[in-house]
Design an enzyme around this catalytic site. Structure first.
Site, PDB file in Angstrom:
ATOM      1  N   CYS A   2      51.241  66.448  47.888  1.00  0.00           N
ATOM      2  CA  CYS A   2      52.092  67.254  48.734  1.00  0.00           C
ATOM      3  C   CYS A   2      51.483  69.014  49.293  1.00  0.00           C
ATOM      4  O   CYS A   2      51.296  68.912  47.778  1.00  0.00           O
ATOM      5  CB  CYS A   2      53.248  67.470  49.132  1.00  0.00           C
ATOM      6  SG  CYS A   2      54.064  65.094  48.900  1.00  0.00           S
ATOM      7  N   ARG A  28      45.045  66.539  48.333  1.00  0.00           N
ATOM      8  CA  ARG A  28      46.763  67.174  47.199  1.00  0.00           C
ATOM      9  C   ARG A  28      47.177  65.753  48.256  1.00  0.00           C
ATOM     10  O   ARG A  28      48.923  65.169  47.271  1.00  0.00           O
ATOM     11  CB  ARG A  28      47.586  67.902  47.803  1.00  0.00           C
ATOM     12  CG  ARG A  28      46.940  69.136  47.408  1.00  0.00           C
ATOM     13  CD  ARG A  28      47.619  71.161  47.792  1.00  0.00           C
ATOM     14  NE  ARG A  28      48.404  70.456  46.669  1.00  0.00           N
ATOM     15  CZ  ARG A  28      49.088  71.209  45.149  1.00  0.00           C
ATOM     16  NH1 ARG A  28      47.475  71.985  45.022  1.00  0.00           N
ATOM     17  NH2 ARG A  28      49.987  71.275  44.930  1.00  0.00           N
ATOM     18  N   TRP A  80      52.354  63.004  50.349  1.00  0.00           N
ATOM     19  CA  TRP A  80      51.387  62.056  49.171  1.00  0.00           C
ATOM     20  C   TRP A  80      53.415  61.599  48.419  1.00  0.00           C
ATOM     21  O   TRP A  80      53.926  61.780  48.091  1.00  0.00           O
ATOM     22  CB  TRP A  80      51.864  62.326  48.159  1.00  0.00           C
ATOM     23  CG  TRP A  80      50.818  61.489  46.102  1.00  0.00           C
ATOM     24  CD1 TRP A  80      49.537  60.569  46.572  1.00  0.00           C
ATOM     25  CD2 TRP A  80      50.740  60.926  45.614  1.00  0.00           C
ATOM     26  NE1 TRP A  80      49.674  59.884  45.808  1.00  0.00           N
ATOM     27  CE2 TRP A  80      50.644  60.548  44.872  1.00  0.00           C
ATOM     28  CE3 TRP A  80      52.861  61.115  44.810  1.00  0.00           C
ATOM     29  CZ2 TRP A  80      51.121  59.300  43.825  1.00  0.00           C
ATOM     30  CZ3 TRP A  80      53.186  60.695  43.911  1.00  0.00           C
ATOM     31  CH2 TRP A  80      51.849  59.497  43.740  1.00  0.00           C
ATOM     32  N   ASN A 106      57.492  69.812  48.665  1.00  0.00           N
ATOM     33  CA  ASN A 106      56.747  69.218  47.764  1.00  0.00           C
ATOM     34  C   ASN A 106      57.341  69.515  45.916  1.00  0.00           C
ATOM     35  O   ASN A 106      58.420  70.398  45.614  1.00  0.00           O
ATOM     36  CB  ASN A 106      55.238  70.299  47.289  1.00  0.00           C
ATOM     37  CG  ASN A 106      53.985  69.833  46.398  1.00  0.00           C
ATOM     38  OD1 ASN A 106      54.564  68.212  46.005  1.00  0.00           O
ATOM     39  ND2 ASN A 106      53.503  70.544  46.002  1.00  0.00           N
ATOM     40  N   GLY A 107      57.128  68.128  45.910  1.00  0.00           N
ATOM     41  CA  GLY A 107      58.931  68.173  44.801  1.00  0.00           C
ATOM     42  C   GLY A 107      59.741  67.378  44.321  1.00  0.00           C
ATOM     43  O   GLY A 107      59.054  66.349  45.389  1.00  0.00           O
ATOM     44  N   GLU A 487      35.766  56.962  30.496  1.00  0.00           N
ATOM     45  CA  GLU A 487      35.617  57.750  32.001  1.00  0.00           C
ATOM     46  C   GLU A 487      35.135  57.286  32.802  1.00  0.00           C
ATOM     47  O   GLU A 487      35.427  57.559  34.483  1.00  0.00           O
ATOM     48  CB  GLU A 487      35.162  59.268  31.340  1.00  0.00           C
ATOM     49  CG  GLU A 487      35.059  60.673  32.739  1.00  0.00           C
ATOM     50  CD  GLU A 487      35.673  61.053  33.307  1.00  0.00           C
ATOM     51  OE1 GLU A 487      37.410  60.374  32.900  1.00  0.00           O
ATOM     52  OE2 GLU A 487      35.695  61.540  34.229  1.00  0.00           O
ATOM     53  N   LYS A 491      36.407  56.687  36.633  1.00  0.00           N
ATOM     54  CA  LYS A 491      35.999  56.520  38.023  1.00  0.00           C
ATOM     55  C   LYS A 491      35.345  55.833  38.804  1.00  0.00           C
ATOM     56  O   LYS A 491      35.538  55.683  39.641  1.00  0.00           O
ATOM     57  CB  LYS A 491      34.082  57.749  37.522  1.00  0.00           C
ATOM     58  CG  LYS A 491      34.379  58.837  36.673  1.00  0.00           C
ATOM     59  CD  LYS A 491      34.697  59.725  37.798  1.00  0.00           C
ATOM     60  CE  LYS A 491      36.349  60.535  37.565  1.00  0.00           C
ATOM     61  NZ  LYS A 491      37.110  61.065  36.945  1.00  0.00           N
ATOM     62  N   GLU A 494      38.660  54.454  40.131  1.00  0.00           N
ATOM     63  CA  GLU A 494      39.360  55.516  41.351  1.00  0.00           C
ATOM     64  C   GLU A 494      39.044  55.042  42.587  1.00  0.00           C
ATOM     65  O   GLU A 494      39.442  55.429  44.262  1.00  0.00           O
ATOM     66  CB  GLU A 494      40.049  56.834  40.837  1.00  0.00           C
ATOM     67  CG  GLU A 494      38.921  57.276  40.402  1.00  0.00           C
ATOM     68  CD  GLU A 494      39.728  58.633  39.660  1.00  0.00           C
ATOM     69  OE1 GLU A 494      40.860  58.766  39.292  1.00  0.00           O
ATOM     70  OE2 GLU A 494      39.219  59.431  38.561  1.00  0.00           O
ATOM     71  N   HIS A 510      36.570  41.539  20.029  1.00  0.00           N
ATOM     72  CA  HIS A 510      37.797  40.871  19.305  1.00  0.00           C
ATOM     73  C   HIS A 510      39.036  41.119  20.561  1.00  0.00           C
ATOM     74  O   HIS A 510      40.040  40.680  20.130  1.00  0.00           O
ATOM     75  CB  HIS A 510      38.132  42.033  18.735  1.00  0.00           C
ATOM     76  CG  HIS A 510      37.676  42.572  16.953  1.00  0.00           C
ATOM     77  ND1 HIS A 510      37.677  42.004  16.046  1.00  0.00           N
ATOM     78  CD2 HIS A 510      37.127  43.311  17.085  1.00  0.00           C
ATOM     79  CE1 HIS A 510      37.005  42.787  15.609  1.00  0.00           C
ATOM     80  NE2 HIS A 510      36.123  43.734  15.933  1.00  0.00           N
ATOM     81  N   LYS A 609      45.284  64.581  44.279  1.00  0.00           N
ATOM     82  CA  LYS A 609      44.722  65.465  42.804  1.00  0.00           C
ATOM     83  C   LYS A 609      45.220  65.960  42.078  1.00  0.00           C
ATOM     84  O   LYS A 609      45.025  65.807  41.005  1.00  0.00           O
ATOM     85  CB  LYS A 609      43.256  66.672  44.105  1.00  0.00           C
ATOM     86  CG  LYS A 609      43.065  67.403  42.963  1.00  0.00           C
ATOM     87  CD  LYS A 609      41.536  67.044  42.800  1.00  0.00           C
ATOM     88  CE  LYS A 609      41.010  68.279  42.138  1.00  0.00           C
ATOM     89  NZ  LYS A 609      39.605  66.659  41.590  1.00  0.00           N
TER      90      LYS A 609
HETATM   91  O1  M6R Z   1      44.725  68.530  37.131  1.00  0.00           O
HETATM   92  P1  M6R Z   1      44.645  68.133  35.826  1.00  0.00           P
HETATM   93  O2  M6R Z   1      43.548  67.493  34.602  1.00  0.00           O
HETATM   94  O3  M6R Z   1      45.723  68.031  34.818  1.00  0.00           O
HETATM   95  O4  M6R Z   1      44.902  66.143  36.298  1.00  0.00           O
HETATM   96  C1  M6R Z   1      44.646  64.876  35.387  1.00  0.00           C
HETATM   97  C2  M6R Z   1      44.361  63.772  36.185  1.00  0.00           C
HETATM   98  O5  M6R Z   1      45.772  63.666  37.049  1.00  0.00           O
HETATM   99  C3  M6R Z   1      43.023  64.098  36.615  1.00  0.00           C
HETATM  100  O6  M6R Z   1      42.353  63.489  36.115  1.00  0.00           O
HETATM  101  C4  M6R Z   1      43.515  62.487  37.548  1.00  0.00           C
HETATM  102  O7  M6R Z   1      43.453  60.777  36.126  1.00  0.00           O
HETATM  103  C5  M6R Z   1      41.621  62.416  38.380  1.00  0.00           C
HETATM  104  N1  M6R Z   1      42.242  61.190  39.313  1.00  0.00           N
HETATM  105  C6  M6R Z   1      40.350  61.596  37.993  1.00  0.00           C
HETATM  106  O8  M6R Z   1      39.823  61.734  38.646  1.00  0.00           O
END
Ligand code: M6R
Length: 614
Positions: A2, A28, A80, A106-107, A487, A491, A494, A510, A609
């Site tokens: 948010c 956000r 969000w 926000n929160g 990772e 990527k 997402e 396995h 984000k």
């Molecule tokens: O701001 P942060 O690094 O703490 O965020 C952690 C995760 O939310 C963040 O890395 C998330 O997995 C991203 N979407 C990855 O691309």
């Protein structure tokens, strides 16, 4: 998670700055957006589901010509969704019982159900399913003529987290903002004050900012800013200067922020490294860690905590600390760690990794570790963020603002920072000066090596074309490259919405190998690290099941190239740094697959984000 914007001026329209701010903060959250504008005739509210562009269009119609000039104060929000679907009714701003007060938040208000029940008993009627609307009613109920103290009164009854901004028709010219657990920054301009969840929405107007602290409540008018604590005591906060400008948060000719941020990595890592290597003694200079050699030598165990991409970087950290510094290390998902009643104490160094420095799960794990007496440091990108402040020691990544929801340059900068910490710790123990010097020299070369990977973007795009229609993919790696496989899979999940799994290369046989078919590409991480030969064996097992294999292979490694269907070459480097060079190829692969599939790369569905809820 948010985004909040507030704008206050004597004579400039708030409409443009609020919308610009929302566009900047859209990363956000983008389920719905809304504004409340204050003018001579009171407050007007406009809300819309979906992205900020839809709200933009709505406002253009609603306020044609000079109409927008009438409103010089306003608050805005991009959501969000947490409580309730992304509908117009649930979009912010929300209003008090008599509709005179508008509030964005926000929160999460954890005791919203109890507060709502109490207000309902006194006749309140709610229009949404949100926790935020409860807060708007609560402030309205306490307002007996002083909005500032009414807000404090209401917030003292709130359990949970908030960044809030509110305005009221009964108090023209006033905006009240407050924070606890959700970031809020006040930009102090010449002719205007801009409030936002982060500085990216502010720098177009001013680089002079006040970072509010938890428990701060501020009253903003066109004449000034007054800050108090929740119990209404005066508080003074220093005005600081943001050290980057608007250019850092523009696309700069790239089609997407993600691509820009992938290509920024040589410079970003140069900034992470700058001034932090001692190539004569083969060690790192990390003054922000604020640990004496004696304290460093006393560390018996390292726990690296984080979420998502930051967790994957932390997993690389385990290999770095164990291999370079002989210190046992365990990576922990922050929320799991926090609720596991973790066994940590004064001999343990807990390192929290977070690009944003605001991730709620990581912050909670930090607080738990501090409570238990561990040494706690952080690796954050956002300067002045909550995690950076609460740990009080650490290494800033200096990777520059990361706007794309998918994290890229923060990962490589985190691995780099972990590598420098491991180098420093190693040199307090058994890592020789010669080995330290060799590692420091290789670290200096990394920006150039990344450039060599970036130069292959076209080739990677061609390979992506072959596999862009796949519905499932596997990423396999061994040892220090296993977290990089995770990772790579994250990527592509997402941003391209491809179901993907990262596995230890040895683990595939396995069970998961049952899923391999002609339509299931496997991305094999084959950089020169211990165990590569074994991974090549696993590649054969995949191809024997007709699964096509894309190899990330060290330049000149003809045997590995011959063993796979498609090859992406990466330059040779030390095993400790191979995750950095490898992941850049995976980032580009995910980007091109997503683009070919027509995905919304910078704002993938359901994501935000900065995840400031647990
Ligand atoms: O701001 P942060 O690094 O703490 O965020 C952690 C995760 O939310 C963040 O890395 C998330 O997995 C991203 N979407 C990855 O691309």
């Amino acid at each position: 998670m948010c985004g909040i914007v507030g704008f206050s001026s004597k004579d400039t329209s708030a409409v443009g700055p609020l919308l610009n701010g929302l566009h900047r903060l859209e990363y956000r959250g983008y389920d719905s957006a809304g504004v409340a504008l204050e003018g001579a005739e009171g407050i007007k509210i406009y809300k819309q589901t979906g992205k900020v562009a839809k709200l933009d269009a709505l406002l253009k119609k609603a306020l044609p010509g000079d109409e927008a000039q009438k409103f010089t104060i306003g608050i805005a929000h991009t959501r969000w969704a947490t409580h309730g679907l992304p509908t117009v009714a649930n979009a912010h701003p929300h209003v008090s019982g008599d509709g005179s007060l508008a509030l964005v938040h926000n929160g999460i208000i954890e005791n919203h159900a109890a507060l709502r029940a109490g207000l309902e008993k006194r006749g309140a009627k709610f229009l949404s399913q949100t926790d935020t609307e409860v807060l708007a009613h609560l402030v309205g109920a306490f307002d007996k003529g002083d909005l500032f103290s009414a807000t404090c009164e209401a917030l003292r009854r709130v359990e949970g987290t908030y960044g809030v901004a509110l305005i009221s028709e009964k108090h023209p010219g006033e905006m009240i903002v407050a924070r606890k657990g959700s970031p809020l920054v006040i930009g102090v301009g010449e002719n205007e004050t801009v409030v936002a969840s982060d500085v990216s929405a502010i720098v177009a107007y001013t680089r002079q900012v006040i970072y509010l602290k938890d428990g701060d409540v501020a009253r903003i008018t066109p004449d000034g800013i007054e800050i108090r604590s929740l119990d209404f005591a005066s508080v003074s906060r220093e005005v600081q200067e943001v050290d980057w400008d608007i250019g850092s948060i523009e696309k700069g000719g790239y089609e997407h922020f993600m691509l820009k941020e992938i290509f920024e990595q040589p410079d970003a890592l140069q900034n992470t490294i700058r001034g932090r290597l001692d190539s004569r003694d083969g060690t790192a200079i990390l003054s922000g860690l604020n640990l004496t050699p004696r304290e460093l030598a006393a560390v018996r165990r390292i726990v690296v905590i984080g979420c998502g991409t930051s967790l994957h970087a932390g997993m690389v950290g385990k290999y770095l600390f164990e291999n370079l510094a002989d210190i046992p290390a365990s990576p922990e998902q922050a929320a799991e760690f926090r609720y596991s009643n973790p066994i940590v104490g004064p001999d343990d160094l807990v390192i929290a990794l977070s690009q944003s420095g605001e991730t709620a799960d990581t912050l909670a794990a930090v607080r738990e570790s501090i409570r238990k007496g561990a040494l706690v440091a952080s690796l954050c990108n956002v300067v002045g963020s909550t995690i950076a402040r609460e740990t009080g020691r650490g290494v800033y990544l200096h990777a520059g603002p990361e706007i794309s929801v998918a994290s890229t340059k923060a990962f490589t900068a985190q691995v780099m920072a972990l590598c420098m910490i491991a180098l420093k710790l190693g040199r307090t123990r058994r890592l020789s000066r010669e080995d330290g010097i060799q590692l420091a020299a290789e670290i200096e070369r990394i920006p150039e090596l990344i450039k060599a990977v970036l130069a292959q973007s076209k080739t990677i795009e061609q390979i992506a074309e072959k596999y862009a229609k796949a519905n499932d993919m596997f990423f396999i790696g061994r040892g220090i490259l296993y977290p990089t496989a995770l990772e790579g899979a994250l990527k592509i999940k997402e941003i391209a919405y491809v179901h993907a799994e990262g596995y230890q290369a040895a683990e595939l046989k396995h069970g998961p190998i049952a899923l391999l078919r002609e339509e299931t590409p496997v991305v094999a991480l084959l950089a020169d690290v211990p165990g590569k030969e074994k991974t090549l064996g696993n590649v054969q097992e995949c191809r024997a099941r007709r699964a096509p294999v894309i190899g990330i292979v060290t330049e000149g490694d003809a045997a590995a190239a011959a063993a796979v269907d498609d090859t992406i070459f990466i330059p040779r480097t030390l095993p400790s740094l191979s995750p950095i060079v490898t992941v850049v190829a995976l980032q580009l692969f995910a980007y091109h697959v997503a683009r070919l599939r027509g995905c919304e790369i910078d704002q993938p569905r359901n994501l935000a984000k900065s995840v400031t809820v647990e």
